[in-house]
Design an enzyme around this catalytic site. Structure first.
Site, PDB file in Angstrom:
ATOM      1  N   GLU A 232       0.888  -1.166   0.000  1.00 49.08           N
ATOM      2  CA  GLU A 232       0.000   0.000   0.000  1.00 49.08           C
ATOM      3  C   GLU A 232       0.920   1.207   0.000  1.00 49.08           C
ATOM      4  O   GLU A 232       1.583   1.468   0.998  1.00 49.08           O
ATOM      5  CB  GLU A 232      -0.844   0.031   1.286  1.00 49.08           C
ATOM      6  CG  GLU A 232      -1.717  -1.169   1.492  1.00 49.08           C
ATOM      7  CD  GLU A 232      -2.799  -1.291   0.458  1.00 49.08           C
ATOM      8  OE1 GLU A 232      -3.191  -0.255  -0.105  1.00 49.08           O
ATOM      9  OE2 GLU A 232      -3.205  -2.420   0.179  1.00 49.08           O
TER      10      GLU A 232
ATOM     11  N   CYS B  55      -2.847   8.620   3.281  1.00 50.81           N
ATOM     12  CA  CYS B  55      -2.539   8.057   1.966  1.00 50.81           C
ATOM     13  C   CYS B  55      -3.706   8.237   1.007  1.00 50.81           C
ATOM     14  O   CYS B  55      -3.535   8.202  -0.197  1.00 50.81           O
ATOM     15  CB  CYS B  55      -2.217   6.582   2.110  1.00 50.81           C
ATOM     16  SG  CYS B  55      -3.477   5.722   3.033  1.00 50.81           S
TER      17      CYS B  55
HETATM   18  P1  NAP Z   1       8.501   4.756   4.334  1.00 52.51           P
HETATM   19  O1  NAP Z   1       9.681   5.571   4.608  1.00 52.51           O
HETATM   20  O2  NAP Z   1       8.471   3.985   3.091  1.00 52.51           O
HETATM   21  O3  NAP Z   1       8.338   3.817   5.602  1.00 52.51           O
HETATM   22  C1  NAP Z   1       7.294   2.898   5.678  1.00 52.51           C
HETATM   23  C2  NAP Z   1       7.688   1.758   6.592  1.00 52.51           C
HETATM   24  O4  NAP Z   1       8.760   1.034   6.017  1.00 52.51           O
HETATM   25  C3  NAP Z   1       8.188   2.214   7.957  1.00 52.51           C
HETATM   26  O5  NAP Z   1       7.774   1.301   8.932  1.00 52.51           O
HETATM   27  C4  NAP Z   1       9.681   2.151   7.782  1.00 52.51           C
HETATM   28  O6  NAP Z   1      10.366   2.000   8.997  1.00 52.51           O
HETATM   29  C5  NAP Z   1       9.807   0.909   6.940  1.00 52.51           C
HETATM   30  N1  NAP Z   1      11.054   0.771   6.242  1.00 52.51           N
HETATM   31  C6  NAP Z   1      11.784   1.728   5.619  1.00 52.51           C
HETATM   32  N2  NAP Z   1      12.865   1.162   5.067  1.00 52.51           N
HETATM   33  C7  NAP Z   1      12.834  -0.148   5.358  1.00 52.51           C
HETATM   34  C8  NAP Z   1      13.684  -1.241   5.068  1.00 52.51           C
HETATM   35  N3  NAP Z   1      14.815  -1.107   4.374  1.00 52.51           N
HETATM   36  N4  NAP Z   1      13.348  -2.471   5.531  1.00 52.51           N
HETATM   37  C9  NAP Z   1      12.218  -2.633   6.261  1.00 52.51           C
HETATM   38  N5  NAP Z   1      11.383  -1.637   6.558  1.00 52.51           N
HETATM   39  C10 NAP Z   1      11.681  -0.401   6.102  1.00 52.51           C
HETATM   40  O7  NAP Z   1       7.189   5.624   4.351  1.00 52.51           O
HETATM   41  P2  NAP Z   1       6.766   6.707   5.416  1.00 52.51           P
HETATM   42  O8  NAP Z   1       7.540   7.950   5.118  1.00 52.51           O
HETATM   43  O9  NAP Z   1       6.821   6.157   6.781  1.00 52.51           O
HETATM   44  O10 NAP Z   1       5.249   6.910   5.070  1.00 52.51           O
HETATM   45  C11 NAP Z   1       4.784   7.874   4.183  1.00 52.51           C
HETATM   46  C12 NAP Z   1       4.413   7.245   2.878  1.00 52.51           C
HETATM   47  O11 NAP Z   1       3.530   6.157   3.107  1.00 52.51           O
HETATM   48  C13 NAP Z   1       3.662   8.189   1.990  1.00 52.51           C
HETATM   49  O12 NAP Z   1       4.175   8.105   0.709  1.00 52.51           O
HETATM   50  C14 NAP Z   1       2.229   7.694   2.017  1.00 52.51           C
HETATM   51  O13 NAP Z   1       1.497   7.934   0.852  1.00 52.51           O
HETATM   52  C15 NAP Z   1       2.409   6.244   2.250  1.00 52.51           C
HETATM   53  N6  NAP Z   1       1.265   5.683   2.944  1.00 52.51           N
HETATM   54  C16 NAP Z   1       0.487   4.813   2.284  1.00 52.51           C
HETATM   55  C17 NAP Z   1      -0.612   4.271   2.924  1.00 52.51           C
HETATM   56  C18 NAP Z   1      -1.504   3.287   2.223  1.00 52.51           C
HETATM   57  O14 NAP Z   1      -2.357   2.675   2.861  1.00 52.51           O
HETATM   58  N7  NAP Z   1      -1.357   3.095   0.952  1.00 52.51           N
HETATM   59  C19 NAP Z   1      -0.905   4.613   4.240  1.00 52.51           C
HETATM   60  C20 NAP Z   1      -0.091   5.515   4.874  1.00 52.51           C
HETATM   61  C21 NAP Z   1       1.011   6.044   4.217  1.00 52.51           C
HETATM   62  P3  NAP Z   1      11.171   3.247   9.667  1.00 52.51           P
HETATM   63  O15 NAP Z   1      10.146   4.268   9.986  1.00 52.51           O
HETATM   64  O16 NAP Z   1      11.775   2.630  10.858  1.00 52.51           O
HETATM   65  O17 NAP Z   1      12.133   3.701   8.641  1.00 52.51           O
END
Ligand code: NAP
Length: 682
Positions: A255, A294
């Protein structure tokens, strides 16, 4: 305070001091986070062995009861969740979506699991498939829980809902989880998991928590594990390409980001209720959770001839939003989740502003209620207007994950459709129009690019759940840049954590495996009339073969007069004979069903409490007067309803004529008393 990691059912601190997490409101430290030194391999093994075994020992209904108990327990503790939630920048209304929204997802899955799944261990997917002429070899698709762990990686914006919306279908499926919340708001997830563990409602091994990085977890995944990821497209792509995910074909649901659009119909001119609805929907989507949703509306697609009115009305509405300390109930919009996030949003607006004009906001200087702009991650709602959206790239690809949206004018509906598609895949889209033909054209033109679409007009607005609210009953996810995944959607979401297998064999073998009688399987002699048996005494396969009864012309006349159903096929010989399906007057279908009931019921007071309906009723052949009917009634499926004192019994009914030809078939649905209940009333 250092956040705990829940590892092998014990709370463990990660090594070192860890990274400091700060309050979004005043910048003060809230917690330290570290998962360094955890044995990720053992976590997977623990989930697969102990957690999976414990969960699979429960039926779907028992797991549903467990979710309900958990939801009730968390409800009792929600006050402390709300208090901590303000540190993430969330207002009370934002927290309601996260906390109450998350808990209600548990309730919904609990109820759906108990209503729509059997009180059993196997979920049958559709009816049996007949694979042979004589019917001795059939097929049946079944779902059973995957024998691995579900790894849930969540985004920072909904630390409670994000966890619970994945947890509910996973536990209902009978699969243990390892939850990894996003670091910046993990303290709230950790608090909720602490309460979950304290409740002792979930069996051992069914939940573990990683606060921090996932170390070498992915190196130990296998084909029975699943990953459900929520976050940015960039992270999803990286994780999806992990060598273990690829080589083991680990199921991966993503997602990700979305440039969700809301389209205003050409009929919704200023002064119409739909125009006003659009202004409030867009304003709410831009400012709730400070735009960190999102599903938020990022692209406002509206008729070019009213774009100026629209910008004016939106600017006025945004000007009324009070920004500040989310703990203050006078505040409408709190802070972004962190200072880094605020800088990120500012940069993305810079990208958008190369192709669009800022028409509201974008300023560092704005009024704050009860908060210090230098310490908190506050941001002014910002509206842009792009004059030439068809040739712009940034407005369709740059996601500013905050209170930011861009107006994109269109000339005609085809252009509106094209603009929506330029987002290349979205979680949610909406259309505001009171013209159903416009709605249909826009839906048919854009549905393939969306996971969920909402059409709002004056008739449904008051009860509408809004553009940005994913619901447990409906799927959440979308194609293309939205990640291509799908979550929730009721029982659809449970199936993501189960394996579908096609089973082939004899009807009797498949009846035993699926606990549902299939035509051609053994017909058992019940010994007594099956209506004299309690729920426990009834066996799947118990069969009653009735006496026969002739249908006379008087019966048909009487039924026609008595019910008022004097349709010509039952009353007019000449007219009926002209009908291609009949060669003269025929018996009413409902007469056949009524006579069948007269043949199979046992009238005396007994354990059968009620008939609550029929399923899949089909009239196969016409019945003429002079024909004789008889019924085969077989106990097909039993579903115990908790400790209510009864269970549902589904009977396979087949009505045949004097030649042995089937004339009608259906499932009869009854409630049957349990031993205890029957003993107390008999
Ligand atoms: P993100 O940086 O991609 O992080 C998402 C998750 O992935 C976090 O738990 C993060 O942990 C983890 N993560 C990052 N790198 C990783 C790796 N190498 N291995 C394992 N896990 C890893 O996204 P975000 O900045 O937190 O969230 C914002 C984005 O999410 C926006 O683009 C938004 O549109 C999207 N979003 C989508 C939805 C949906 O339902 N489609 C819902 C909410 C948000 P850490 O925080 O510890 O790095």
């Amino acid at each position: 305070m250092k956040l705990g990691n829940l590892v092998l059912d014990r709370w463990i601190d990660g090594d070192g001091v860890g990274k400091t997490l700060s309050s979004a409101v005043d910048g003060k430290p809230v917690a330290n986070i570290s998962s360094d030194g955890l044995d990720f391999h053992s976590m997977l093994q623990h989930a697969r062995s102990l957690g999976g075994r414990n969960l699979r020992a429960l039926t779907f209904h028992e797991r549903g009861e467990m979710l309900k108990a958990l939801a009730k327990y968390l409800m009792e503790h929600k006050k402390e969740f709300y208090a901590l939630s303000t540190q993430t920048g969330a207002t009370h209304a934002d927290s309601w979506v996260d906390i109450d929204g998350g808990i209600s997802t548990l309730f919904v899955f609990s109820s759906k699991g108990r209503r729509e799944m059997p009180n059993d261990f196997v979920y049958l997917d559709g009816p049996p498939e007949i694979l042979s002429k004589k019917g001795t070899f059939v097929g049946q698709h079944i779902y059973t829980p995957k024998l691995g762990a579900a790894v849930h990686i969540n985004a920072y914006n909904f630390p409670v809902w994000g966890m619970l919306e994945k947890l509910a279908p996973t536990l209902l499926a009978g699969v243990p989880t390892i939850v990894k919340p996003a670091s910046s708001t993990a303290y709230l997830t950790e608090l909720v998991v602490k309460r979950i563990v304290e409740s002792e409602i979930l069996p051992k091994g069914s939940i573990q928590l990683i606060c921090g990085g996932v170390g070498d977890l992915f190196d130990h995944l296998n084909c029975q594990d699943t990953i459900a990821f929520t976050g940015s497209k960039a992270t999803a792509e990286k994780l999806q390409q992990h060598h273990r995910v690829v080589s083991e074909s680990v199921a991966f649901t993503a997602e990700t980001d979305s440039l969700n659009a809301s389209i205003l119909g050409p009929d919704a001119k200023p002064g119409t209720p739909e125009f006003d609805l659009f202004i409030s929907e867009v304003t709410r989507e831009m400012t709730s959770k400070a735009g960190q949703k999102c599903t938020a509306i990022r692209r406002i697609i509206a008729p070019g001839n009213i774009a100026a009115d629209l910008v004016r009305a939106l600017s006025t509405a945004l000007g009324e939003i009070r920004i500040g300390n989310p703990a203050n109930r006078d505040v409408d919009m709190g802070a972004l989740a962190s200072q880094e996030q605020r800088d990120e949003v500012r940069d993305r607006i810079g990208d958008l502003a190369k192709e669009a004009d800022i028409v509201y906001g974008g300023s560092e200087d704005f009024e704050l209620v009860d908060a210090d702009a230098k310490k908190g991650a506050f941001f002014m709602p910002t509206l842009l207007h792009c004059e030439k959206p068809m040739s712009s790239k940034a407005v369709h690809s740059v996601e500013a994950f905050g209170p930011v949206s861009t107006v994109l004018p269109y000339d005609n509906l085809d252009e509106a459709i094209e603009l929506a598609r330029l987002g290349e895949g979205s979680l949610a889209g909406s259309i505001i129009t009171n013209d159903n033909d416009v709605a249909k054209k826009l839906i048919l033109g854009t549905a393939a690019y969306h996971g969920r679409m909402l059409v709002i007009n004056r008739h449904c607005a008051a009860e509408s759940t809004g553009h940005g609210s994913p619901l447990p009953h409906l799927i959440h996810g979308g194609p293309g840049r939205a990640g291509g995944g799908e979550e929730m959607g009721g029982i659809r979401g449970v199936k993501h954590y189960m394996q579908r297998t096609a089973i082939q064999g004899s009807p009797e073998t498949l009846s035993v495996i699926g606990n549902r009688w299939i035509r051609g399987a053994n017909e058992l002699d019940p010994g007594v009339h099956p209506f004299r048996k309690t729920f426990e005494q009834l066996r799947i396969g118990d069969t009653l073969n009735t006496e026969s009864r002739e249908v006379t012309l008087d019966d048909i006349d009487h039924f026609a007069e008595f019910t008022g159903d004097t349709f010509y096929a039952h009353t007019d010989e000449a007219a009926a004979a002209k009908n291609p399906f009949f060669d003269g007057r025929v018996a009413h279908g409902y007469l056949i069903v009524s006579f069948a009931a007269g043949l199979f019921v046992d009238p005396d007071f007994g354990p059968v409490l009620a008939n609550y309906g029929v399923d899949d009723l089909r009239f196969i052949q016409p019945v003429n007067f002079g024909d004789s009917l008889r019924v085969r009634l077989t106990c097909k499926q039993k579903t115990l309803r908790g400790d209510s004192g009864y269970g549902e019994v589904r009977w396979d009914a087949e009505v045949s004529n004097q030649n042995g030809d089937c004339v009608a078939q259906y499932d009869v649905l009854t409630m049957v008393a349990t031993d205890d209940h029957w003993a107390s009333v008999a």
